[in-house]
Design a protein around this motif. Structure first.
Motif, PDB file in Angstrom:
ATOM      1  N   GLU A 184       0.834  -1.203   0.000  1.00 40.14           N
ATOM      2  CA  GLU A 184       0.000   0.000   0.000  1.00 40.14           C
ATOM      3  C   GLU A 184       0.868   1.252   0.000  1.00 40.14           C
ATOM      4  O   GLU A 184       1.768   1.400   0.834  1.00 40.14           O
ATOM      5  N   THR A 185       0.607   2.131  -0.936  1.00 39.48           N
ATOM      6  CA  THR A 185       1.380   3.362  -1.067  1.00 39.48           C
ATOM      7  C   THR A 185       1.268   4.206   0.204  1.00 39.48           C
ATOM      8  O   THR A 185       0.183   4.440   0.715  1.00 39.48           O
ATOM      9  N   GLY A 186       2.420   4.633   0.711  1.00 40.55           N
ATOM     10  CA  GLY A 186       2.443   5.476   1.900  1.00 40.55           C
ATOM     11  C   GLY A 186       2.374   4.726   3.211  1.00 40.55           C
ATOM     12  O   GLY A 186       2.346   5.350   4.280  1.00 40.55           O
ATOM     13  N   SER A 187       2.367   3.414   3.171  1.00 40.74           N
ATOM     14  CA  SER A 187       2.261   2.618   4.394  1.00 40.74           C
ATOM     15  C   SER A 187       3.607   2.534   5.107  1.00 40.74           C
ATOM     16  O   SER A 187       4.660   2.839   4.540  1.00 40.74           O
ATOM     17  N   ALA A 188       3.564   2.080   6.366  1.00 39.14           N
ATOM     18  CA  ALA A 188       4.800   1.870   7.117  1.00 39.14           C
ATOM     19  C   ALA A 188       5.658   0.806   6.447  1.00 39.14           C
ATOM     20  O   ALA A 188       6.894   0.896   6.447  1.00 39.14           O
TER      21      ALA A 188
END
Length: 230
Positions: A184-188
């Motif tokens: 997922e884009t921007g996930s940890a």
């Protein structure tokens, strides 16, 4: 043979290479062993963990997956409830998570899916990662990294990075020339991959529905395992 990986109480930046003994990347002492050594997996139990905040990473063969399925299901339920998608929606229950783990057994048995777990010093299973080797004749050189997850209560200790490093090292030993994944884009998790030297290949908008019910973009990454013979 066991490989001790020291993760000291202070964090420093790790060069983009396989973890070696003495590397400091988190807040735990991580021991990487060849296979799960619990009695259910057919071997003697491991030595007691070192004092302090520790974890142990082991490869999990098919007997281990059967033996520890409920622990893995509980981990998956908690990670999804904590907001990580991993292909599931909010409300995932234990039965659904256990059934998903059961569905992996054939691939683990035939060796196409390699699986690792991590345990905290109290014995609790707190993380996992896997990769799937492509079965098509023209793609046997590549594998997809799947389901890197760490329990929300165990994050910030370097466990995800250590799991990732062991999966990468095992891929190199197995002759895998290319690893790839989507996250997922921007996930940890994306930050973990970037810090470990993975290369972004592109982003797909509205790729998957998250636990929150909204569509989220995914970003594709790849990496050539260090030491792989091509």
């Amino acid at each position: 043979m066991s490989v001790a990986v020291a993760l000291h109480l202070r964090r420093r930046e790790l060069p983009h290479r396989t973890l070696m003994a003495g590397d400091a990347v988190g807040l735990a002492v991580v021991t990487v062993t060849g296979v799960c050594t619990c009695p259910a997996c057919g071997a003697a139990p491991p030595d007691p963990y070192a004092r302090g905040m520790t974890a142990a990473i082991t490869a999990l063969p098919a007997p281990g997956l059967r033996a520890h399925r409920d622990e893995l299901a509980a981990l998956l339920v908690d990670v999804v409830a904590g907001g990580s998608s991993l292909g599931f929606l909010a409300g995932l229950d234990h039965a659904g998570a256990a059934a998903w783990w059961d569905s992996l057994l054939p691939a683990v048995e035939d060796g196409s899916l390699a699986l690792w777990v991590s345990r905290a010093d109290d014995g609790r299973l707190d993380g996992t990662v896997s990769w799937y080797r492509e079965s098509k004749p023209n793609g046997r050189h590549r594998a997809e990294l799947r389901k890197l997850m760490v329990h929300p209560a165990a994050r910030g200790r370097g466990t995800a990075r250590a799991l990732l490093a062991e999966a990468e090292a095992a891929a190199a030993r197995a002759g895998v020339l290319l690893l790839f994944l989507d996250t997922e884009t921007g996930s940890a998790a994306e930050r973990v991959y970037r810090s470990a030297g993975w290369t972004e290949a592109g982003t797909i908008p509205d790729y998957a529905t998250g636990p929150d019910g909204r569509l989220h973009p995914t970003t594709l990454y790849y990496k050539r395992p260090r030491g792989a013979a091509g």
